[in-house]
Every structure is written in structure tokens, then in C-alpha cells.
Design an enzyme around this catalytic site. Structure first.
Site, PDB file in Angstrom:
ATOM      1  N   SER A  74      20.921  56.813  54.053  1.00  0.00           N
ATOM      2  CA  SER A  74      19.510  56.709  53.680  1.00  0.00           C
ATOM      3  C   SER A  74      18.646  57.503  54.643  1.00  0.00           C
ATOM      4  O   SER A  74      18.984  57.652  55.833  1.00  0.00           O
ATOM      5  CB  SER A  74      19.111  55.228  53.735  1.00  0.00           C
ATOM      6  OG  SER A  74      17.726  55.089  53.719  1.00  0.00           O
ATOM      7  N   TYR A 129      19.187  46.464  58.212  1.00  0.00           N
ATOM      8  CA  TYR A 129      19.716  47.269  57.104  1.00  0.00           C
ATOM      9  C   TYR A 129      19.871  48.726  57.554  1.00  0.00           C
ATOM     10  O   TYR A 129      20.935  49.339  57.397  1.00  0.00           O
ATOM     11  CB  TYR A 129      18.795  47.177  55.878  1.00  0.00           C
ATOM     12  CG  TYR A 129      19.040  48.303  54.881  1.00  0.00           C
ATOM     13  CD1 TYR A 129      20.183  48.312  54.091  1.00  0.00           C
ATOM     14  CD2 TYR A 129      18.144  49.375  54.766  1.00  0.00           C
ATOM     15  CE1 TYR A 129      20.427  49.360  53.206  1.00  0.00           C
ATOM     16  CE2 TYR A 129      18.381  50.420  53.875  1.00  0.00           C
ATOM     17  CZ  TYR A 129      19.525  50.405  53.103  1.00  0.00           C
ATOM     18  OH  TYR A 129      19.774  51.441  52.237  1.00  0.00           O
ATOM     19  N   LYS A 165      23.284  51.469  58.242  1.00  0.00           N
ATOM     20  CA  LYS A 165      23.496  52.841  57.736  1.00  0.00           C
ATOM     21  C   LYS A 165      23.795  53.779  58.902  1.00  0.00           C
ATOM     22  O   LYS A 165      24.714  54.608  58.847  1.00  0.00           O
ATOM     23  CB  LYS A 165      22.247  53.325  56.984  1.00  0.00           C
ATOM     24  CG  LYS A 165      22.000  52.593  55.682  1.00  0.00           C
ATOM     25  CD  LYS A 165      23.090  52.902  54.661  1.00  0.00           C
ATOM     26  CE  LYS A 165      23.048  51.978  53.472  1.00  0.00           C
ATOM     27  NZ  LYS A 165      24.238  51.972  52.661  1.00  0.00           N
ATOM     28  N   PHE A 177      16.595  59.765  49.700  1.00  0.00           N
ATOM     29  CA  PHE A 177      15.188  59.477  49.952  1.00  0.00           C
ATOM     30  C   PHE A 177      14.793  58.290  49.059  1.00  0.00           C
ATOM     31  O   PHE A 177      15.369  57.231  49.208  1.00  0.00           O
ATOM     32  CB  PHE A 177      14.353  60.762  49.871  1.00  0.00           C
ATOM     33  CG  PHE A 177      14.505  61.531  51.188  1.00  0.00           C
ATOM     34  CD1 PHE A 177      15.736  62.060  51.560  1.00  0.00           C
ATOM     35  CD2 PHE A 177      13.456  61.595  52.088  1.00  0.00           C
ATOM     36  CE1 PHE A 177      15.916  62.661  52.819  1.00  0.00           C
ATOM     37  CE2 PHE A 177      13.623  62.204  53.334  1.00  0.00           C
ATOM     38  CZ  PHE A 177      14.854  62.727  53.693  1.00  0.00           C
ATOM     39  N   ASN A 183      10.463  44.657  46.076  1.00  0.00           N
ATOM     40  CA  ASN A 183       9.868  45.137  47.339  1.00  0.00           C
ATOM     41  C   ASN A 183       9.469  46.595  47.210  1.00  0.00           C
ATOM     42  O   ASN A 183       8.570  47.048  47.897  1.00  0.00           O
ATOM     43  CB  ASN A 183      10.896  45.038  48.482  1.00  0.00           C
ATOM     44  CG  ASN A 183      11.262  43.599  48.763  1.00  0.00           C
ATOM     45  OD1 ASN A 183      10.380  42.768  48.967  1.00  0.00           O
ATOM     46  ND2 ASN A 183      12.554  43.290  48.733  1.00  0.00           N
TER      47      ASN A 183
HETATM   48  P1  NAD Z   1      22.573  48.004  44.342  1.00  0.00           P
HETATM   49  O1  NAD Z   1      22.351  46.710  45.063  1.00  0.00           O
HETATM   50  O2  NAD Z   1      22.037  48.139  42.978  1.00  0.00           O
HETATM   51  O3  NAD Z   1      24.140  48.351  44.320  1.00  0.00           O
HETATM   52  C1  NAD Z   1      25.012  47.960  45.343  1.00  0.00           C
HETATM   53  C2  NAD Z   1      26.204  47.288  44.686  1.00  0.00           C
HETATM   54  O4  NAD Z   1      27.125  46.881  45.715  1.00  0.00           O
HETATM   55  C3  NAD Z   1      25.826  46.035  43.898  1.00  0.00           C
HETATM   56  O5  NAD Z   1      26.342  46.146  42.589  1.00  0.00           O
HETATM   57  C4  NAD Z   1      26.488  44.888  44.664  1.00  0.00           C
HETATM   58  O6  NAD Z   1      26.908  43.864  43.797  1.00  0.00           O
HETATM   59  C5  NAD Z   1      27.638  45.607  45.360  1.00  0.00           C
HETATM   60  N1  NAD Z   1      28.102  44.987  46.612  1.00  0.00           N
HETATM   61  C6  NAD Z   1      27.369  44.658  47.700  1.00  0.00           C
HETATM   62  N2  NAD Z   1      28.155  44.137  48.650  1.00  0.00           N
HETATM   63  C7  NAD Z   1      29.425  44.152  48.154  1.00  0.00           C
HETATM   64  C8  NAD Z   1      30.679  43.743  48.659  1.00  0.00           C
HETATM   65  N3  NAD Z   1      30.817  43.164  49.869  1.00  0.00           N
HETATM   66  N4  NAD Z   1      31.775  43.916  47.888  1.00  0.00           N
HETATM   67  C9  NAD Z   1      31.669  44.452  46.653  1.00  0.00           C
HETATM   68  N5  NAD Z   1      30.516  44.843  46.128  1.00  0.00           N
HETATM   69  C10 NAD Z   1      29.401  44.691  46.867  1.00  0.00           C
HETATM   70  O7  NAD Z   1      21.997  49.148  45.300  1.00  0.00           O
HETATM   71  P2  NAD Z   1      21.719  50.685  44.973  1.00  0.00           P
HETATM   72  O8  NAD Z   1      20.251  50.875  44.963  1.00  0.00           O
HETATM   73  O9  NAD Z   1      22.538  51.139  43.852  1.00  0.00           O
HETATM   74  O10 NAD Z   1      22.255  51.335  46.321  1.00  0.00           O
HETATM   75  C11 NAD Z   1      23.574  51.818  46.457  1.00  0.00           C
HETATM   76  C12 NAD Z   1      23.795  52.259  47.884  1.00  0.00           C
HETATM   77  O11 NAD Z   1      22.828  53.242  48.226  1.00  0.00           O
HETATM   78  C13 NAD Z   1      23.624  51.137  48.897  1.00  0.00           C
HETATM   79  O12 NAD Z   1      24.585  51.315  49.932  1.00  0.00           O
HETATM   80  C14 NAD Z   1      22.231  51.350  49.437  1.00  0.00           C
HETATM   81  O13 NAD Z   1      22.079  50.857  50.747  1.00  0.00           O
HETATM   82  C15 NAD Z   1      22.138  52.879  49.400  1.00  0.00           C
HETATM   83  N6  NAD Z   1      20.755  53.355  49.338  1.00  0.00           N
HETATM   84  C16 NAD Z   1      19.938  52.888  48.333  1.00  0.00           C
HETATM   85  C17 NAD Z   1      18.625  53.321  48.278  1.00  0.00           C
HETATM   86  C18 NAD Z   1      17.706  52.812  47.192  1.00  0.00           C
HETATM   87  O14 NAD Z   1      16.497  52.973  47.312  1.00  0.00           O
HETATM   88  N7  NAD Z   1      18.187  52.219  46.120  1.00  0.00           N
HETATM   89  C19 NAD Z   1      18.128  54.220  49.244  1.00  0.00           C
HETATM   90  C20 NAD Z   1      18.988  54.667  50.236  1.00  0.00           C
HETATM   91  C21 NAD Z   1      20.311  54.235  50.279  1.00  0.00           C
HETATM   92  C1  UD1 Z   2      11.942  51.177  51.606  1.00  0.00           C
HETATM   93  C2  UD1 Z   2      12.637  50.676  52.844  1.00  0.00           C
HETATM   94  C3  UD1 Z   2      13.706  51.678  53.264  1.00  0.00           C
HETATM   95  C4  UD1 Z   2      14.673  51.913  52.105  1.00  0.00           C
HETATM   96  C5  UD1 Z   2      13.865  52.385  50.881  1.00  0.00           C
HETATM   97  C6  UD1 Z   2      14.698  52.604  49.663  1.00  0.00           C
HETATM   98  C7  UD1 Z   2      10.960  49.302  54.041  1.00  0.00           C
HETATM   99  C8  UD1 Z   2      10.089  49.220  55.244  1.00  0.00           C
HETATM  100  N1  UD1 Z   2      11.657  50.453  53.906  1.00  0.00           N
HETATM  101  O1  UD1 Z   2      11.380  52.419  51.888  1.00  0.00           O
HETATM  102  O2  UD1 Z   2      14.415  51.205  54.380  1.00  0.00           O
HETATM  103  O3  UD1 Z   2      15.627  52.907  52.448  1.00  0.00           O
HETATM  104  O4  UD1 Z   2      12.873  51.369  50.576  1.00  0.00           O
HETATM  105  O5  UD1 Z   2      15.226  51.405  49.199  1.00  0.00           O
HETATM  106  O6  UD1 Z   2      11.073  48.386  53.249  1.00  0.00           O
HETATM  107  N2  UD1 Z   2       4.269  50.291  48.511  1.00  0.00           N
HETATM  108  C9  UD1 Z   2       3.086  49.694  48.162  1.00  0.00           C
HETATM  109  N3  UD1 Z   2       3.135  48.509  47.474  1.00  0.00           N
HETATM  110  C10 UD1 Z   2       4.304  47.915  47.113  1.00  0.00           C
HETATM  111  C11 UD1 Z   2       5.515  48.536  47.454  1.00  0.00           C
HETATM  112  C12 UD1 Z   2       5.468  49.724  48.170  1.00  0.00           C
HETATM  113  O7  UD1 Z   2       2.014  50.206  48.477  1.00  0.00           O
HETATM  114  O8  UD1 Z   2       4.267  46.836  46.505  1.00  0.00           O
HETATM  115  C13 UD1 Z   2       4.240  51.591  49.232  1.00  0.00           C
HETATM  116  C14 UD1 Z   2       4.898  51.566  50.592  1.00  0.00           C
HETATM  117  O9  UD1 Z   2       3.987  51.173  51.583  1.00  0.00           O
HETATM  118  C15 UD1 Z   2       5.356  53.027  50.718  1.00  0.00           C
HETATM  119  C16 UD1 Z   2       5.660  53.431  49.283  1.00  0.00           C
HETATM  120  O10 UD1 Z   2       4.951  52.514  48.456  1.00  0.00           O
HETATM  121  O11 UD1 Z   2       4.301  53.822  51.193  1.00  0.00           O
HETATM  122  C17 UD1 Z   2       7.139  53.361  48.933  1.00  0.00           C
HETATM  123  O12 UD1 Z   2       7.618  52.073  49.270  1.00  0.00           O
HETATM  124  P1  UD1 Z   2       9.115  51.587  48.923  1.00  0.00           P
HETATM  125  O13 UD1 Z   2       9.396  51.851  47.506  1.00  0.00           O
HETATM  126  O14 UD1 Z   2       9.255  50.193  49.422  1.00  0.00           O
HETATM  127  O15 UD1 Z   2      10.040  52.574  49.752  1.00  0.00           O
HETATM  128  P2  UD1 Z   2      10.028  52.918  51.343  1.00  0.00           P
HETATM  129  O16 UD1 Z   2       8.969  52.172  52.063  1.00  0.00           O
HETATM  130  O17 UD1 Z   2      10.020  54.374  51.481  1.00  0.00           O
END
Ligand code: NAD
Ligand code: UD1
Length: 338
Positions: free
Chosen positions: A124, A149, A153, A178, A198
Site C-alpha cells: 500500500s 495496519y 505492510k 494507492f 471508513n
Molecule cells: P478485502 O478485505 O476485500 O479482501 C481481503 C480478503 O482476505 C477477504 O476476502 C478476507 O476474507 C481474506 N482474509 C483475511 N485474512 C485472511 C486469513 N487469515 N486467511 C484467509 N483469508 C483471509 O480487501 P481488499 O480491499 O480486496 O484488499 C486486498 C489486499 O490489498 C489487502 O492485503 C489490503 O491490505 C491491500 N490493500 C487494499 C487497499 C484498499 O484500499 N482496498 C489499499 C492498499 C492495499
Molecule cells: C485510507 C487509510 C490507508 C489505506 C487506504 C486504502 C486512514 C488514515 N488511511 O487511506 O491506510 O491504505 O484508506 O484503504 O484510514 N474522507 C472524508 N470523509 C470520509 C472518508 C474519507 O472526507 O467519510 C477523505 C479523507 O480524509 C481523505 C480522502 O477522503 O482525504 C480519502 O480517504 P480514504 O478513502 O479513507 O482513503 P485514505 O485516507 O487515503
């Protein structure tokens, strides 16, 4: 070729499984369904007319995990499985360190003992901490992660780097995402947040559908174009496609590589709200709130390295990201309905 996808029923994993199946790969999924639904498997089948093998297994269950490597032969592993809620990780750090670190260590152990040494890991942009300069290149030093969290990573990146250093047979690609948003254009798969979202886009779509009354915008006095936070939003289908390209790099003996996955463009919260309104015709009521703890002003990628090395660029723009997020929400008002 058979690819093992951990976390393959999750948001990004499910879209990547679709791309893999559509590109002719065989896929096996490991997921414990702690943050996803088995309904996703039917949806993937509806989109691709193909089936992935599914194993409902927890990565913490070392014996069960190893059993999959005994019965199937994998050419590469794409490792998405992990817990990802920042706030929860602050409240329950042990759970995050245990799940994300031990899960990854168990996976590496099984891979290593079965001679599978090709791995793509979901990292991430959070590992950069508060960026010193934007756009952020891969050379930007890693920063202070303000929550467990983010620490997981950063630590997993370090573990994988050391493993590659010790054994050059490993090919490892660390992908730093991103802000993934959007959904498959079919509306069949998308993001299903647990409880009140969130993240910005799921919050907006829940306001749009009437589940939440208004969006709170966290901070209006940042040093950005309009005072609200700026992020690099990327369509989840573009992100998924990058994994297929990264895998080709792995099969060319990548060694260890790191790629940012973003569009290179930053949008403010207000710009996202207005783009959503324009794309869908739905008004999003909002009010300004104090800054959210741990938030940074602006974060967007230089995606030049992925373009040069992988031949990958994000194709969807903010309008499609909004439209497809809304489409999924509209077609699945109660998520996957379980
Ligand atoms: P997600 O929660 O939708 O998918 C993660 C999956 O992993 C889920 O289906 C969950 O059931 C499974 N899981 C968690 N722990 C497990 C375990 N111990 N054994 C087996 N399965 C398990 O999340 P996502 O948004 O698809 O994210 C995927 C990956 O990308 C994650 O590692 C997350 O940290 C990373 N990531 C996500 C974002 C984002 O904004 N979504 C941003 C940066 C990085
Ligand atoms: C968040 C996580 C980051 C994670 C990423 C993707 C935090 C502090 N950071 O990042 O670790 O990798 O999600 O999952 O939680 N915002 C609002 N109102 C809302 C929600 C968000 O104004 O209800 C704003 C935030 O302040 C930010 C932008 O929208 O400026 C994006 O927020 P968000 O989607 O939560 O992503 P990140 O903060 O970039």
C-alpha cells in the site's frame, strides 16, 4: 498455468481472479471469508463462464494451507489476504500483526517447501507515510506508518525483501496500491464494506442510496487546491489488470521489484464528490468536519515505472470509477445479501 490467489473472494482479489480467468489462467482461491462472501464465486462464474477452485481456509491454519500445496501445483501466488481496517488495527493491534504477519509467514513456508517461489504481494501507499514530495516514486523512502495496519505492510515488504536477498530463486513483486475504488462494469462484483464505511467512495455510495444522511468531509484547510485531502483513486479493474502484467514480469525472472499502482492524478475530496454527482446525477449532501487523525494532505503516485517495465497504465478515469461504484451499490443495495 495455475495461480493461487489468497483473499480471492475479497474486493481486489475477486476482480483479479476475473482478469486471470479471462486471460486463460487456472485459478485456485484461498479465503477464510472473514471479510467476503462465497456469493462472489458465483458472480465470478457469471462474468467469466469459468470456475476457480475454492478453498475456505484460514492462512493461520498451517496444516490446511500446506494441504493445498500438496494437492495442487502452483506457478505463482498472488497474496491479497489480510485485514485492512486502519481504525480497527489501532484498537486491536495483536489481531492485525497475527493475521497479516503470521498468515504471510505460513504462506511463504508452504511455498518454499513446495518449490513455489513466485509471489506478488498487495502492499500500500501507506508505507510512504507522509510523503515528502508528490508524485511519489518507488524510490521515495518509506515513512512512519501511524497505525498497525500500515506497519504490517511495511514489515511484510521487509520480510520479502530479506527472503529474496537470501535466496535469489525467489521472484517477488511488491505492488503499492494507492486508492482503489470502482467495481466491475457488470455491477456483479464490487466493494462491500463491513458496517459504516471508513473510506470515501463507499461512504459516498451509501449516502447516494439513502443509507447515510450526509458525507462528512474530514478537513477543509489542507494545503491543497481546495483545502480538502487529495488522493490517487484507481479503478479496481485497472488494478486487477496490473496483476496480470506483474505476473508476466515474474515469469521473466523479475527478482525483486516494487511498483506503484495509481493513475498519477490526484483528486480532492470535493472533486470526487462533484465527479460522482456529474456521473450519476445524484446530489451528495456534505458538511465539513475536523481533520481525521493520521490523514495526510496529498498523496498521489508516479506510475511511470509500471508503465515502463510492465507496459501497464490505468485506463479508466474518475467518471467511470464513480459510475461503476454506484452501479454496484445500486444493483446490490445489501451487498452480497448474506
Ligand atoms: P478485502 O478485505 O476485500 O479482501 C481481503 C480478503 O482476505 C477477504 O476476502 C478476507 O476474507 C481474506 N482474509 C483475511 N485474512 C485472511 C486469513 N487469515 N486467511 C484467509 N483469508 C483471509 O480487501 P481488499 O480491499 O480486496 O484488499 C486486498 C489486499 O490489498 C489487502 O492485503 C489490503 O491490505 C491491500 N490493500 C487494499 C487497499 C484498499 O484500499 N482496498 C489499499 C492498499 C492495499
Ligand atoms: C485510507 C487509510 C490507508 C489505506 C487506504 C486504502 C486512514 C488514515 N488511511 O487511506 O491506510 O491504505 O484508506 O484503504 O484510514 N474522507 C472524508 N470523509 C470520509 C472518508 C474519507 O472526507 O467519510 C477523505 C479523507 O480524509 C481523505 C480522502 O477522503 O482525504 C480519502 O480517504 P480514504 O478513502 O479513507 O482513503 P485514505 O485516507 O487515503
Amino acid at each position: 498455468m495455475r495461480i493461487l490467489v489468497t483473499g480471492g473472494t475479497g474486493f481486489i482479489g475477486s476482480h483479479t481472479v476475473v482478469e486471470l480467468l479471462e486471460n486463460g489462467y487456472d485459478v485456485s482461491i484461498v479465503d477464510n471469508l472473514c471479510n467476503s462472501s462465497a456469493v462472489v464465486l458465483d458472480r465470478i462464474k457469471q462474468i467469466t463462464a469459468k470456475t476457480a477452485n475454492f478453498h475456505k481456509i484460514d492462512l493461520l491454519d498451517k496444516v490446511a494451507l500446506d494441504g493445498i500445496f500438496e494437492s495442487e501445483r502452483f506457478d505463482c501466488v498472488i497474496h491479497f489476504a489480510g485485514l485492512k481496517a486502519v481504525g480497527e488495527s489501532v484498537k486491536e493491534p495483536w489481531k492485525y500483526y497475527n493475521n497479516n504477519l503470521v498468515g504471510t509467514l505460513n504462506l511463504i513456508d508452504s511455498m518454499s517447501r513446495h518449490g513455489v517461489k513466485n509471489l506478488i504481494f498487495s502492499s500500500s501507499a501507506t508505507v510512504y507515510g507522509s510523503p515528502k514530495v508528490v508524485p511519489i516514486t518507488e524510490e521515495h523512502p518509506k515513512g512512519n506508518c501511524t497505525n498497525p495496519y500500515g506497519q504490517t505492510k511495511s514489515m511484510i515488504e521487509q520480510i520479502l525483501t530479506d527472503i529474496h536477498k537470501a535466496d535469489g530463486e525467489w521472484n517477488i513483486v511488491l505492488l503499492r496500491y494507492f486508492n482503489p475504488i470502482g467495481a466491475h462494469p457488470s455491477g456483479l462484483i464490487g466493494e462491500e464494506p463491513n458496517g459504516t464505511p471508513n473510506n470515501l467512495m463507499p461512504f459516498i455510495t451509501q449516502v447516494a442510496i439513502g443509507k447515510l444522511p450526509e458525507l462528512g468531509i474530514f478537513g477543509s484547510d489542507y494545503d491543497t487546491k481546495d483545502g480538502t485531502g487529495v488522493r490517487d483513486y484507481i479503478h479496481v479493474v485497472d488494478l486487477a489488470k496490473a496483476h496480470v502484467k506483474a505476473m508476466k514480469k515474474i515469469f521473466d525472472n523479475a527478482g525483486l521489484e516494487i511498483y506503484n499502482l495509481g493513475t498519477g492524478k490526484g483528486y480532492s475530496v470535493l472533486e470526487v464528490v462533484h465527479s460522482f454527482e456529474e456521473a450519476t446525477g445524484i446530489k451528495i449532501p456534505y458538511s465539513f468536519k475536523p481533520r481525521r487523525e493520521g490523514d495526510i494532505a496529498a498523496c498521489y503516485a508516479s506510475a511511470d515505472k509500471a508503465k515502463k517495465d510492465l507496459g501497464w497504465v490505468a485506463e479508466y478515469g474518475i467518471k467511470e470509477m464513480c459510475l461503476h461504484s454506484w452501479n454496484f451499490q445500486k444493483l446490490n443495495p445489501n451487498g452480497y445479501g448474506e
